[in-house]
Design an enzyme around this catalytic site. Sequence first.
Site, PDB file in Angstrom:
ATOM      1  N   ASP A 259       4.354  -0.222  -7.050  1.00  0.00           N
ATOM      2  CA  ASP A 259       3.069  -0.545  -7.671  1.00  0.00           C
ATOM      3  C   ASP A 259       1.955   0.272  -7.026  1.00  0.00           C
ATOM      4  O   ASP A 259       0.827   0.252  -7.498  1.00  0.00           O
ATOM      5  CB  ASP A 259       2.784  -2.046  -7.520  1.00  0.00           C
TER       6      ASP A 259
ATOM      7  N   HIS B  65      -0.890   0.060  -9.582  1.00  0.00           N
ATOM      8  CA  HIS B  65      -1.570  -0.904  -8.692  1.00  0.00           C
ATOM      9  C   HIS B  65      -2.092  -2.099  -9.497  1.00  0.00           C
ATOM     10  O   HIS B  65      -3.273  -2.447  -9.446  1.00  0.00           O
ATOM     11  CB  HIS B  65      -2.710  -0.217  -7.920  1.00  0.00           C
TER      12      HIS B  65
ATOM     13  N   GLU C 104      -2.507   7.694  -4.752  1.00  0.00           N
ATOM     14  CA  GLU C 104      -2.922   7.101  -6.027  1.00  0.00           C
ATOM     15  C   GLU C 104      -4.424   7.212  -6.296  1.00  0.00           C
ATOM     16  O   GLU C 104      -4.877   7.096  -7.441  1.00  0.00           O
ATOM     17  CB  GLU C 104      -2.532   5.618  -6.072  1.00  0.00           C
TER      18      GLU C 104
ATOM     19  N   ARG D 266       0.862  -1.186   0.000  1.00  0.00           N
ATOM     20  CA  ARG D 266       0.000   0.000   0.000  1.00  0.00           C
ATOM     21  C   ARG D 266       0.894   1.231   0.000  1.00  0.00           C
ATOM     22  O   ARG D 266       1.916   1.267   0.715  1.00  0.00           O
ATOM     23  CB  ARG D 266      -0.917   0.038   1.231  1.00  0.00           C
TER      24      ARG D 266
END
Length: 344
Positions: free
Chosen positions: A254, A291, A259, A230
Amino acid sequence: MKVAFFDAKPYDKVGFDRYTEGTDISIKYFETHLNEDTVSLAKGFDCVCVFVNDIVNKTVVDKLYEQGVKMIALRCAGFNNVDTRACFGKIHVFRVPAYSPYAVAEHAMALLLSLNRHIPRAYNRTKDFNFTLAGLTGFDLHGKTVGVIGTGKIGKIFSDICKGFGMNILAYDKFPNPDLGLNYVELPELLAKSDVISLHCPLTEDTHHLINKDSIAQLKPGTIIINTSRGGLIDTEALIDGIKSGQVYGAGLDVYEEEGDLFYEDFSGHVIQDDTLIRLIAMPNVIVTSHQAYLTREALDNIANTTVNNIQIFFAGELNPETEVCYHCARKESCRKERHKKCF
Ligand code: NAD
């Protein structure tokens, strides 16, 4: 059962349409996120199905409850975006605890390999018929030390993958699992001794900005940081400073703490307003993916299957303690989930 499905993408619909065919579940797909501005769309639905960037805070939970929604079906493993305490006693929350830990662990290794061996730069060069190698030197992973923070399903598989590369593993977990045969150390030792650090713990109050100015100062100079967990685990400004000073060699990300309004959407041709993300993406030794670590055929299929199953089981009045979240009701000794296999 009427389900309002938020943040719907074409690749979500394939599995959900297949698993709900012939059932009494009807899904309405909304492209928008669930948040305070859109919660009224859920009026008249029994269940909302949400993903990682939907915002299910106390205001949203109260509004959902007031509108008669009985269930929040998360189609992901993490549930940091849901105020579960606000849900306690009102709305039941289910998730997909494991859909493919392999997908995420393999993506973490893909980021590490791409970063270390400069694959994006090499790809762009050869596309332009530039066959030079200057600036593309990497290092052998074999014999290097990887620090794995969080040794649950994904962290364990990532450790196994790293073992396959001949790496030494140092592990840190708030709740170490002695059955895994991992070399658990305290966090400062892991930070000081690792060549690569990969984050696989959940985002909680404890782990928010686990990678910050102080922890970066404790790293071996030139450490690579991989985050497929996260975004909030990393203080991004501190990471950028660490990369600029050379303390951090590079980062494979990622996930990103801001985000929510960006990932999964197409902003090509737009000027995005997030200067921090612009600086990160501009750095040659940073790889950002949107993500997508979970995004394999197997994972999408498992997500749809488990979520539809969660909805059917809940509305049939049956229990599913494995997939219903713990609401942290604070009844430590007499937790109902311990005794009755359900929280409320
Ligand atoms: P898991 O629950 O199996 O493992 C999490 C581990 O973290 C556990 O061993 C737990 O003890 C440990 N932990 C908890 N608090 C900690 C702390 N304060 N410090 C250190 N360790 C701590 O979860 P998992 O399935 O392995 O998933 C890990 C994380 O990966 C999820 O929380 C989620 O945020 C993320 N994830 C990302 C994607 C993606 O597409 N990028 C997909 C799935 C999951």
